[in-house]
Design an enzyme around this catalytic site. Structure first.
Site, PDB file in Angstrom:
ATOM      1  N   ASP A   1     -31.728 -23.409  79.233  1.00 30.72           N
ATOM      2  CA  ASP A   1     -32.660 -23.345  78.099  1.00 30.72           C
ATOM      3  C   ASP A   1     -33.941 -22.700  78.625  1.00 30.72           C
ATOM      4  OD1 ASP A   1     -34.408 -23.798  75.989  1.00 30.72           O
ATOM      5  OD2 ASP A   1     -34.463 -25.962  76.261  1.00 30.72           O
TER       6      ASP A   1
ATOM      7  N   GLU B   1     -42.347 -20.723  75.212  1.00 32.72           N
ATOM      8  CA  GLU B   1     -41.706 -21.464  74.113  1.00 32.72           C
ATOM      9  C   GLU B   1     -41.688 -22.956  74.399  1.00 32.72           C
ATOM     10  OE1 GLU B   1     -38.491 -23.323  71.694  1.00 32.72           O
ATOM     11  OE2 GLU B   1     -38.756 -23.292  73.864  1.00 32.72           O
ATOM     12  N   GLU B   2     -41.507 -23.340  75.649  1.00 37.45           N
ATOM     13  CA  GLU B   2     -41.391 -24.757  75.989  1.00 37.45           C
ATOM     14  C   GLU B   2     -42.714 -25.511  75.838  1.00 37.45           C
ATOM     15  OE1 GLU B   2     -38.725 -26.250  76.341  1.00 37.45           O
ATOM     16  OE2 GLU B   2     -37.219 -24.807  76.962  1.00 37.45           O
TER      17      GLU B   2
ATOM     18  N   HIS C   1     -32.603 -30.231  78.833  1.00 38.42           N
ATOM     19  CA  HIS C   1     -33.800 -30.527  79.633  1.00 38.42           C
ATOM     20  C   HIS C   1     -33.491 -31.407  80.844  1.00 38.42           C
ATOM     21  CE1 HIS C   1     -37.153 -29.327  76.573  1.00 38.42           C
ATOM     22  NE2 HIS C   1     -36.239 -28.379  76.752  1.00 38.42           N
TER      23      HIS C   1
END
Length: 352
Positions: free
Chosen positions: A174, A206-207, A316
Site C-alpha cells: 500500500d 496519501e498516507e 498497514h
C-alpha cells in the site's frame, strides 16, 4: 508477470518511500517511465507524472500513491534509545519486535523495536506507540545524535517475497503496487494509437494528507480521474465478512460504489471487464473513499472520479500481501478501457 516487470516492482518495494520523503522512489520511477512517455512532469508537492498524448483535450488522470507508512523520531533519551510517533497508520501491535531502517540525517541505521520480556511482565493491554522504543545499539544520547535527529523517519526492515509464486508479501504494498500499476498502464498504452491524453501520476503524501493528489489534479485539470489503490481483502481467518464484505485475492480488481464515484466511469470499467471475461469485485464507499480520489474530485470545477483497487491482506502491517494475477488484471482492465475511448464520452450522469 514477465520477470523484468516483476523485478522492477520488487525494486520499488525495496526502496524506502515514507510519506514526505518519496524522492528516491520517484526518481527511480521516472527513469523507468521516461522511454515510454511523451512528457514527464513534476511539481512542488513531489509528484511524478508521465504523460501520453499531451495535446489531447480529453485527459485521464491515473493516480497511484508511492508513499508508505513510517515512524517519525520524536525523542532521543539519555541512554540513546529512540522514541517515535507515526507517519501514517502505524499499528503498534504490528510494530512489536520488528527491525527498522532509520533514514538518519547522517546515514541509515538498523534498529530493533524493543519489547519488555514476558518474564518481566510483557506489554500490558491496549498499549500504544509511546510504550515502544527503538534500540540501535547506542550507549548515549550524544552518540545517537551523531546520526539521527528529531524528525528523521524509519521504515520496517522487511524485503518483499514471493509466496508460492503467486502472491507478494512485504511492507508498503500500500501503495507502491498502485504506483507500479499506473506506470504499467502507460507503458502498455505507449504501443497503442490512443485518442485521449493519459497522465500516470505517482502521487505523494496519501498516507498522511493526500496533498499530492490535490496538486496533481489541480495542475492537470483532468476530464476524469481514477485512483489506483489497495483495499481490504477479507479472505483470511478471523475477518467478519458480514461486516466487511467478501473481497478475495485472485478475485480480480475491486470497483468502488458510493456517492463520490462517477457511475459512467464505473460503467465503462464494467463493460470492459465483461469484454475481457474478467471478474471484478466491489466495495462500498458511501461518503468518501479514503483515497486520492477524494482530493482529485474536489479540484478545479470538480473532477468525475472512480476507484479501482487491488485486494490486499494485512493492511498497514509489515507483511501486506497481494496477488500477482490481480495486478496483471487491473493493468489489463485499464489499458483495454482507455485504448477504446474516443475522447467524446460524456461523464454527465444526466446525459444519455
Amino acid at each position: 508477470m514477465e520477470k523484468e516487470r516483476l523485478n522492477f516492482l520488487m525494486e520499488l518495494l525495496n526502496t524506502p518511500s515514507p510519506s514526505s520523503m518519496e524522492m528516491e522512489i520517484q526518481k527511480r520511477w521516472i527513469k523507468e517511465m521516461r522511454p515510454f512517455a511523451d512528457e514527464i512532469k513534476t511539481d512542488h508537492a513531489g509528484n511524478a507524472i508521465a504523460v501520453l498524448n499531451p495535446e489531447a483535450e480529453f485527459k485521464i488522470l491515473l493516480a497511484g500513491h508511492c508513499d508508505e507508512i513510517a515512524l517519525v523520531i520524536n525523542r532521543i533519551d539519555d541512554q540513546g534509545y529512540l522514541h517515535f510517533d507515526k507517519m501514517g497508520g502505524i499499528n503498534p501491535k504490528a510494530a512489536v519486535g520488528m527491525k527498522v531502517t532509520i533514514l538518519g540525517y547522517e546515514k541509515e541505521l538498523t534498529g530493533v523495536i524493543g519489547v519488555n520480556a514476558q518474564h518481566h511482565g510483557g506489554l500490558k493491554g491496549d498499549f500504544g506507540l509511546d510504550d515502544l522504543f527503538i534500540d540501535c545499539g547506542a550507549k548515549s544520547k550524544e552518540e545517537m545524535e551523531q546520526f539521527v535527529q528529531i524528525g528523521d523517519l524509519a521504515v520496517y526492515k522487511r524485503e518483499p517475497e514471493l509466496l508460492m509464486d503467486r502472491y507478494i508479501a512485504g511492507r508498503g504494498l500500500d501503495n507502491r503496487t498502485g504506483q507500479f500499476i499506473v506506470g504499467e498502464v502507460l507503458r502498455m498504452l505507449s504501443k497503442e494509437d490512443i485518442k485521449v491524453g493519459v497522465y500516470a501520476a505517482s502521487t505523494v503524501n496519501e498516507e498522511t494528507n493526500m496533498g499530492g493528489a490535490y496538486f496533481a489534479a489541480a495542475g492537470i485539470e483532468p476530464t476524469m480521474a481514477i485512483a489506483c489503490d489497495v483495499t481490504f481483502a477479507t479472505d483470511y481467518p478471523g475477518v467478519n465478512k458480514n461486516k466487511h464484505g467478501d473481497v478475495r485475492l485472485d478475485g480480480g480488481p475491486v470497483l468502488a460504489k458510493g456517492a463520490p464515484i462517477n457511475r459512467k466511469i464505473n460503467k465503462l470499467l464494467e463493460s470492459t471487464a465483461k469484454s475481457l471475461e474478467m471478474d471484478v469485485q466491489y466495495e462500498l464507499t458511501p461518503r468518501m473513499t479514503g483515497t486520492d480520489a477524494d482530493k482529485m474530485r474536489l479540484t478545479g470545477k470538480g473532477v468525475p472520479v472512480s476507484l479501482v483497487s487491488l485486494p490486499l491482506r494485512y493492511m498497514h502491517s509489515p507483511v501486506e500481501t497481494v496477488s500477482v494475477k490481480d495486478i496483471e488484471e487491473e493493468v489489463s482492465l485499464l489499458v483495454e478501457m482507455i485504448k477504446n475511448m474516443t475522447g467524446n464520452e460524456s461523464l454527465n450522469p444526466l446525459e444519455d
